[in-house]
Design an enzyme around this catalytic site. Structure first.
Site, PDB file in Angstrom:
ATOM      1  N   ASN B 394       0.826  -1.194   0.000  1.00 62.72           N
ATOM      2  CA  ASN B 394       0.000   0.000   0.000  1.00 62.72           C
ATOM      3  C   ASN B 394       0.865   1.250   0.000  1.00 62.72           C
ATOM      4  OD1 ASN B 394      -1.874   1.986   0.336  1.00 62.72           O
ATOM      5  ND2 ASN B 394      -2.589   1.323   2.340  1.00 62.72           N
ATOM      6  N   ASP B 395       1.505   1.531   1.131  1.00 62.41           N
ATOM      7  CA  ASP B 395       2.256   2.781   1.258  1.00 62.41           C
ATOM      8  C   ASP B 395       3.342   2.934   0.196  1.00 62.41           C
ATOM      9  OD1 ASP B 395       0.739   3.513   3.467  1.00 62.41           O
ATOM     10  OD2 ASP B 395       2.023   2.371   4.820  1.00 62.41           O
TER      11      ASP B 395
END
Lengths: 105, 465
Positions: B394-395
């Site tokens: 995600n990040d």
């Protein structure tokens, strides 16, 4: 005492080895491919357990006083820990490295 | 055996350890490197036993039993541990090195004659300095690694634990540590030795508890480095070149890995150490945006679109490790390749919980390592890819790192998945990632969210093909 100034303290030799080894480590580790960073950590773990030599010295000391009794105890536990690390570290590294395969052509 | 011969043999062991790291420059030479490491270790142990044999029969038994117990436990662990648990295993191993350093130093303190560093109560001052550094760093490594192990194995919450005035407490303990080291060198008393140990143990806990889960790759590399410096400190006490060389190698290795990890997160080492990242503060700044609609897709849609693509780049993350989805993922990639689709894998340096974590998992699933690429090598290819398949990451794909100056991760190098034709995201929910930051990519027009467990969704896609 006149000769004292001429003799290099063994500490200086050890320090020289240490400093050179830091540089060797610096260059060697930068050349490690990022894909192998996890095996790098597990193998550095295994080799840093060469501290086992200290455990062997302490564990095998002549039992002459209460102090050496303590030393044996500490040495024994350190020996077990270091050996878990040596065998665990090298074997798990081997297991990981065996998985890295090239594309079958 | 003469002292000169044994010193030379220790040097040989040290050189073999250097070669074992050198071997890791490519997977092809790495297995041989590992073998060199084992030979080096065997030489070091044999030399010590030949030069300083255990004093009597009982001591021999003690040594042999100790090695046997350690070897048995180590071998069983190495064989049984699942590859997804490597981060916590490495943390646990670090703690053992730290504790071994403390115990060896204690052994040397109580039986200095065995180490040629003086007599009880009258140890050379220089040896006391080296010993106290070794014991302090070792104790700190021990408790620090235990906390890291508990956090990584989810036996303890990954959220940072922030004590009030923790910096003051740490500085105070640091000063106390220096004071007692000076006192130990002056007096050589056992009380000071154990006070140093206790303070360093407490300090190890306090240093690691404020560091959040997302920063674990840095922590684990840092502890790797510490365990090396502790070994080097003991190496000075013993005057053993194998130990000094190894300590220096491991110390610099861990330091370089920490640097690489910090660089990949665009964070300074100091800010990681000070901790607190990944907690409430970051979540509050990122999670307050309004909810836009995200486009949800099904596994069948994903299967259809991917089969008709010509190039797919897969971006794995920690979610893949948690769900153990690597095997299903490889199956999917095999089917795609059969359809003539070009498949590549893109790995961000901090994907997962330790350096190289994703590479090991993909290797376990039989993904050839020449299909796996690092951030710098593959980032330019997303623009030509039809699909970026993000599984559990995600990040490391967050465009806010490049576009939103107010984002806490602004400036962090990320995989530019949004440049691909379609981005497919496998995620359990639309919640923010580990760093607590919302990912605007979820709401873009060319993004398709596949909500669910990474393994189940991937298996459904495989079925859909």
């Amino acid at each position: 005492m006149e000769h004292a100034a001429q003799v290099v303290d063994p500490f200086v030799f050890r320090l020289s080895i240490f400093v050179l080894a830091v540089f060797v480590g610096y260059f060697v580790v930068w050349s490690v491919t990022p894909a192998l960073h996890t095996p790098l950590m597990s193998v550095t773990n295994a080799i840093s357990s060469v501290i086992v030599v200290g455990a062997l010295l302490a564990g095998g000391v002549a039992n002459v006083s209460s102090g050496s009794g303590w030393a044996r105890g500490f040495g024994f536990v350190a020996l077990v820990f270091a050996c878990i690390n040596i065998f665990g570290g090298f074997l798990v590294t081997q297991r990981m490295l065996a998985m890295y395969k090239k594309k079958a052509k | 055996m003469s002292a000169n011969l044994s010193a030379l043999l220790y040097l040989v062991a040290g050189v073999l350890f250097i070669l074992s790291l050198r071997g890791l420059s490519s997977p092809a030479s790495s297995r041989q490197g590992n073998l060199f490491g084992m030979i080096g270790m065997a030489i070091a142990v044999a030399t010590t036993l030949a030069n300083h044999p255990p004093a009597d029969a009982f001591a021999w038994i003690l040594v042999i039993v100790g090695i046997a117990i350690g070897a048995a436990i180590g071998a069983v662990i190495a064989r049984r541990v699942p590859m997804t648990s490597m981060p916590e295993l490495v943390a646990a191993f670090h703690s053992l090195v730290g504790m071994a350093a403390v115990l060896v130093a204690a052994g040397a303190f109580y039986a200095p004659e065995a180490f040629d560093i003086g007599t009880p109560g009258n140890i050379h001052k220089q040896s006391l300095v080296e010993m106290s550094l070794g014991v302090a760093i070792g104790a700190l490594t021990f408790t620090g690694s235990v906390i890291a192990f508990l956090k990584l194995s989810a036996r303890m919450s990954g959220a940072p634990i922030i004590l009030p005035a923790r910096h003051l407490i740490n500085i105070g303990l640091g000063i106390a540590l220096v004071v007692f080291i000076v006192r130990l060198v002056m007096t050589g008393s056992a009380i000071d030795f154990w006070l140093i140990t206790i303070i360093a143990l407490v300090l190890g806990v306090l240093i690691i508890i404020p560091i959040g889960g997302a920063d674990m790759p840095v922590v684990i590399s840092m502890l790797n480095s510490y365990s090396g410096w502790a070994a080097a400190g003991i190496g000075f006490t013993l005057g053993n070149s194998a130990l000094i060389i190894t300590g220096a190698l491991v110390g610099s290795s861990g330091a370089i890995l920490s640097y690489i990890m910090c660089h990949a997160m665009n964070r300074s080492f100091i800010s990681v150490i000070l901790g607190g990242f990944g907690g409430e503060t970051a979540a509050a700044s990122g999670g307050s945006g309004e909810q836009k609609p995200a486009k949800l897709g099904s596994a069948d849609d994903a299967a259809f679109i991917m089969k008709n693509a010509s190039k797919v780049i897969i971006v794995p993350g920690y979610g893949m490790a948690v769900a153990q989805a690597q095997h299903a993922l490889r199956e999917m990639a095999d089917l795609l390749k059969k359809e003539g689709v070009e498949v590549k894998y893109a790995i961000h340096p901090v994907a997962g919980r330790m350096p190289g974590h994703m590479n090991v998992l993909l290797a376990e699933a039989n993904v050839p390592y020449d299909e796996v690429f690092e951030l710098e090598d593959i980032n330019s290819e997303f623009a030509q890819a039809d699909i970026a398949f993000v599984i559990g990451a995600n990040d490391v794909t967050n465009p806010a790192a490049e576009e939103d100056k107010t984002s806490p991760i602004y400036g962090m190098p990320v995989l530019q998945v949004w440049k691909a034709g379609t981005v497919m995201f496998i995620k359990r929910s639309l919640a923010s990632g580990y760093a607590g930051i919302d990912n605007p990519l979820f709401y873009r027009d060319n993004t398709m969210m596949l909500l669910g467990d990474a393994k189940k969704v991937t298996e459904n896609i495989v079925k859909g093909m």
